[in-house]
Design a protein around this motif. Structure first.
Motif, PDB file in Angstrom:
ATOM      1  N   PHE A 216       0.837  -1.204   0.000  1.00  0.00           N
ATOM      2  CA  PHE A 216       0.000   0.000   0.000  1.00  0.00           C
ATOM      3  C   PHE A 216       0.872   1.255   0.000  1.00  0.00           C
ATOM      4  O   PHE A 216       0.663   2.185  -0.777  1.00  0.00           O
ATOM      5  N   SER A 220       1.222   3.885  -3.110  1.00  0.00           N
ATOM      6  CA  SER A 220       0.720   5.237  -2.847  1.00  0.00           C
ATOM      7  C   SER A 220       1.730   6.327  -3.198  1.00  0.00           C
ATOM      8  O   SER A 220       1.377   7.491  -3.317  1.00  0.00           O
ATOM      9  N   ILE A 221       2.984   5.939  -3.347  1.00  0.00           N
ATOM     10  CA  ILE A 221       3.959   6.911  -3.850  1.00  0.00           C
ATOM     11  C   ILE A 221       3.752   7.103  -5.351  1.00  0.00           C
ATOM     12  O   ILE A 221       3.772   8.218  -5.865  1.00  0.00           O
ATOM     13  N   PRO A 224      -1.048   7.842  -5.774  1.00  0.00           N
ATOM     14  CA  PRO A 224      -1.799   8.027  -4.537  1.00  0.00           C
ATOM     15  C   PRO A 224      -3.285   7.864  -4.821  1.00  0.00           C
ATOM     16  O   PRO A 224      -3.808   8.428  -5.779  1.00  0.00           O
ATOM     17  N   GLY A 225      -3.938   7.066  -4.004  1.00  0.00           N
ATOM     18  CA  GLY A 225      -5.374   6.877  -4.169  1.00  0.00           C
ATOM     19  C   GLY A 225      -5.732   5.648  -4.967  1.00  0.00           C
ATOM     20  O   GLY A 225      -6.865   5.200  -4.959  1.00  0.00           O
ATOM     21  N   TYR A 226      -4.749   5.082  -5.655  1.00  0.00           N
ATOM     22  CA  TYR A 226      -5.007   3.918  -6.489  1.00  0.00           C
ATOM     23  C   TYR A 226      -5.537   2.759  -5.650  1.00  0.00           C
ATOM     24  O   TYR A 226      -6.413   2.024  -6.069  1.00  0.00           O
ATOM     25  N   GLY A 228      -6.801   3.371  -2.707  1.00  0.00           N
ATOM     26  CA  GLY A 228      -7.642   4.034  -1.712  1.00  0.00           C
ATOM     27  C   GLY A 228      -6.817   4.754  -0.675  1.00  0.00           C
ATOM     28  O   GLY A 228      -5.611   4.937  -0.830  1.00  0.00           O
ATOM     29  N   THR A 229      -7.481   5.187   0.370  1.00  0.00           N
ATOM     30  CA  THR A 229      -6.749   5.797   1.474  1.00  0.00           C
ATOM     31  C   THR A 229      -6.335   4.675   2.404  1.00  0.00           C
ATOM     32  O   THR A 229      -6.836   3.560   2.315  1.00  0.00           O
TER      33      THR A 229
END
Lengths: 549, 267
Positions: A216, A220-221, A224-226, A228-229
């Protein structure tokens, strides 16, 4: 289409008018034509085809490396995790991607962050193979003059550097050993997240997909958001953070941002490795000297004890030369006697065996690896006594020299004696016998040795012969470390993952410490046993299923 | 009519030969795979990257000794020879140098004549369009525009390669001044190119825009606090990566004065 930004050339006409007004007749038709010709030749006509190979005559990437570069550029749009197993050439893939973007004018500057120990290797590789003028980052760095630079993560995250770097705009950021970014609460992570980066490559050989949280954070780097949060991700997939990924849908998602080649997917898997351990016994004289050496050091906590013993298992010469240089006050009184006894030894038992083996191969080519320069010298001389032709490879040779030696070996020498694996780009797959005259304690190094011949183009099964002398330190290494870990059965990628999880940087150091801190053989056996069984356990718990994403 | 120009492989040794000759560097040796040149001081300064040496020479009032360059297209292991190939930095360096120094010209068609001959001014542009979405590609055009009557000619460079040009005007020749201003001529060329571009398909841009929207949406979801610098940077990066762009760029060009027979001669 209104959504396309359009830029016109507003500089040309003023420049032309200015030239004509001032009648500066520097006009040179030849040079003008040449400029046109050059542009003509370097034009990028297509969105899709890779241009990069025309510019890199020296590189012959393997199919899977080229595919990886294409996938990252065409499908992942330049942001991806490159997660090939160790030794499959992640640096080559990263270099191809970076260079392709440079040729297309999409990347004009880049920052590469790697562990300090890899800086020089990266510089060398990108400069020599890819013609990318990569330089080492330092104080008062001139961004405009050297837009491609490399630093260690540790250096980059220091407050003054961090500030400087986060104010720049990078077209490309590459991070090697990116599993160091697995924790989002660290300075490393925060730095990379704060960098302004258009394209981004994260390189890691560790199968990060074993840990939900890690994957995750890395994804996210890039996007980001791919996934989710953090909150939604944890809720959706698992409440427990550090658990392997079982969800098929999630695996599919991750495959869209990650390229992972494994040895077994590459054609290399068809070639089988046959491993033979060749057990030898010291002659009486040799054994006596070995015992003597061991006794001399008994009770003395000398860092070199293990080294001397290891050297004696390799050659008289290696041990003699290093003992000669000792500065240890506890040893110096006994040094002359020891040296004398070593000097009066007959030819080494391994050297004799080597001649036997080479003769049995009936002219087939063989690579002999040793850890020591002195042994290498000795063997070259010794082989010559038996009319066996050989060439030598050693550290510090430049690339051209290595290629020359490789040619000589290929064309008319039977034996190559090497103290190092030869480095990237040196391909010895025309040979399929390796003799490990002495064994390194770091399985990765061994893998590099074998990797020189176990690669594309190898048409034969590979035979690896490991020399080991009974009742010596070598016996422990072979039985307690190598056999246990089934090193030769191609588990290096996995071993790498296990070591990372155990936070062990190098097996070699670990084993060396064990040996040095231990005075009796029994104790050493117990320690090594514990060590290998921990690894074994991890090995089973990771299992192949989760490893295969 | 296909007016776009396609890739042509560069013939490196003849290319370098011509370059160094044009730069007045004595050619010491040349064959199919090697070229050995004596650099001039000017070229040493431009290519050899040793400013301290030349600074020192100037400071001590000496003449200085420019280096020689030995270039080869064959990969060899020899420190004296420099391997030069399609991707070598040396070629790129030479191209950059030429771009800086020689991208505008004023030239005259050479006429061997003893009667008064009129030359028409033409605006020449070697025009590169780059299309940048998630990837980038280029198209290249060479257009000529007659600044008297507005005639437009495609593949102008190919035509010019068939005649002889010189920086100074031949005897008995005279030029007439442009009726169309250079500026307006250029606008016309820009317009022609733009019309050409408008006929093309825009799937590349649509696709790129779609990626951009998706990624922005994801980032909006990810960053709860939209006021942070990290958020702003991320959005900027996404736009840089996907915002479709078309750039017009004149690689080189100039005004060339050509005889009335030019079009016929080069057809």
């Amino acid at each position: 289409m209104n959504d396309i930004s359009i830029y016109y050339d507003n500089a040309f006409i003023p420049k032309l008018e200015n030239m004509m007004e001032h009648s500066q007749h520097h006009s040179n038709w030849d040079l003008f034509q040449l400029t046109y010709q050059y542009k003509h030749a370097t034009l990028v006509n297509h969105f899709d085809d890779l241009q990069v190979l025309q510019y890199l005559p020296e590189i012959k990437p393997l199919d899977y490396q080229l595919d990886a570069a294409k996938t990252v550029i065409q499908e992942m749009n330049g942001r991806a995790i490159l997660a090939d197993e160790v030794g499959l050439g992640k640096t080559i893939e990263a270099g191809l991607i970076l260079k392709e973007y440079m040729i297309r004018g999409l990347v004009k500057n880049a920052l590469i962050l790697v562990p300090a120990s890899l800086i020089n290797q990266w510089i060398k590789e990108l400069q020599e193979k890819f013609y990318i003028p990569l330089v080492n980052y330092r104080k008062n760095y001139s961004w405009d003059d050297y837009p491609f630079f490399i630093a260690s993560l540790d250096q980059a995250k220091r407050p003054n550097h961090r500030e400087e770097l986060t104010n720049l705009h990078f077209d490309m950021v590459i991070i090697d050993e990116a599993h160091r970014l697995k924790n989002s609460q660290t300075l490393n992570y925060d730095l990379v997240q704060s960098l302004q980066k258009k394209y981004c490559l994260l390189l890691t050989a560790t199968p990060i997909q074993n840990d939900l949280q890690e994957i995750f954070n890395l994804v996210s780097i890039l996007k980001p958001g791919y996934l989710g949060t953090e909150k939604s991700f944890t809720k959706k997939y698992n409440n427990k953070k550090h658990e392997a990924i079982n969800n098929t849908f999630l695996k599919k998602l991750i495959q869209k941002v990650m390229v992972r080649n494994r040895r077994k997917d590459t054609l290399l898997d068809d070639v089988k490795r046959h491993v033979h351990t060749v057990w030898l016994q010291f002659s009486e004289e040799e054994h006596e000297v070995y015992q003597n050496l061991e006794n001399t050091f008994h009770g003395i906590t000398s860092l070199s004890k293990v080294t001397y013993l290891k050297q004696l298992c390799s050659s008289r010469e290696a041990c003699y030369l290093s003992l000669e240089k000792t500065t240890n006050d506890d040893i110096i009184p006994q040094q002359p006697t020891l040296l004398d006894s070593i000097a009066s030894l007959p030819h080494h038992i391994k050297a004799k065996k080597l001649i036997d083996m080479i003769e049995q191969l009936k002219g087939e080519k063989v690579i002999v690896f040793t850890e020591y320069r002195a042994t290498q010298f000795y063997l070259q001389w010794y082989l010559a006594q038996y009319d066996i032709s050989s060439v030598a490879f050693k550290g510090g040779m430049n690339k051209g020299r290595k290629e020359w030696i490789t040619q000589l070996f290929k064309q008319d020498k039977q034996v190559l004696i090497a103290t190092e694996a030869g480095g990237e780009g040196i391909n010895l797959q025309f040979c399929h016998h390796i003799i490990n005259y002495d064994l390194p304690w770091n399985p990765m190094r061994l893998e590099q040795r074998i990797g020189r011949i176990h690669r594309y183009g190898q048409e034969n099964h590979i035979h690896i012969y490991n020399f080991a002398i009974e009742k010596t330190i070598e016996e422990h290494i072979v039985t307690l470390l190598y056999d246990k870990l089934a090193i030769f059965e191609n588990v290096i990628g996995k071993l790498d993952a296990i070591l990372a999880q155990l936070q062990i940087d190098s097996i070699e150091q670990e084993v060396k410490h064990m040996m040095e801190e231990t005075n009796s053989l029994g104790e050493l056996r117990i320690k090594l046993n514990n060590f290998t069984s921990v690894i074994d356990q991890m090995n089973q718990s990771i299992g192949d299923e989760h490893y295969d994403i | 009519m296909n007016i776009m120009i396609y890739n042509n492989k560069l013939d490196i040794i003849p290319f370098l030969h011509r370059f160094f000759q044009a730069k007045q560097c004595p050619i010491l040796f040349v064959d199919e795979t090697n070229i050995h040149v004596q650099l001039t001081i000017e070229m040493d300064k431009a290519l050899m990257n040793r400013p301290f040496y030349w600074h020192y020479i100037a400071a001590t009032n000496q003449l200085g000794e420019p280096k020689q360059l030995l270039l080869t297209t064959k990969q060899v292991e020899s420190p004296e020879k420099e391997w030069i190939h399609h991707g070598s930095p040396r070629l790129e360096q030479i191209y950059q140098l030429m771009l800086q120094e020689n991208n505008v010209v004023q030239l005259f068609e050479i006429q061997h004549t003893d009667v008064q001959t009129m030359l028409h001014p033409w605006l020449l542009t070697n025009y590169c369009i780059s299309y940048q979405g998630k990837q980038k590609k280029e198209s290249f055009f060479s257009l000529g525009l007659n600044l008297i009557n507005g005639t437009i000619v495609h593949n102008m460079m190919e035509r010019l390669n068939l005649i002889s040009l010189d920086p100074s005007i031949s005897a008995y020749c005279y030029i007439i001044s442009p009726i169309i201003k250079i500026q307006s001529g250029y606008k016309r060329i820009e317009q022609i190119i733009t019309e050409q571009i408008q006929k093309e398909n825009y799937n590349w841009a649509k696709e790129s825009l779609q990626y951009m929207e998706e990624e922005i949406e994801m980032a909006n979801y990810f960053f709860e606090d939209k006021t942070t610098e990290k958020y702003t940077k991320e959005i900027t990066s996404i736009k840089q990566r996907f915002q479709p762009k078309i750039s017009h760029d004149v690689i080189n060009g100039g005004v060339v004065y050509l005889s009335n027979q030019f079009l016929q001669k080069t057809n």
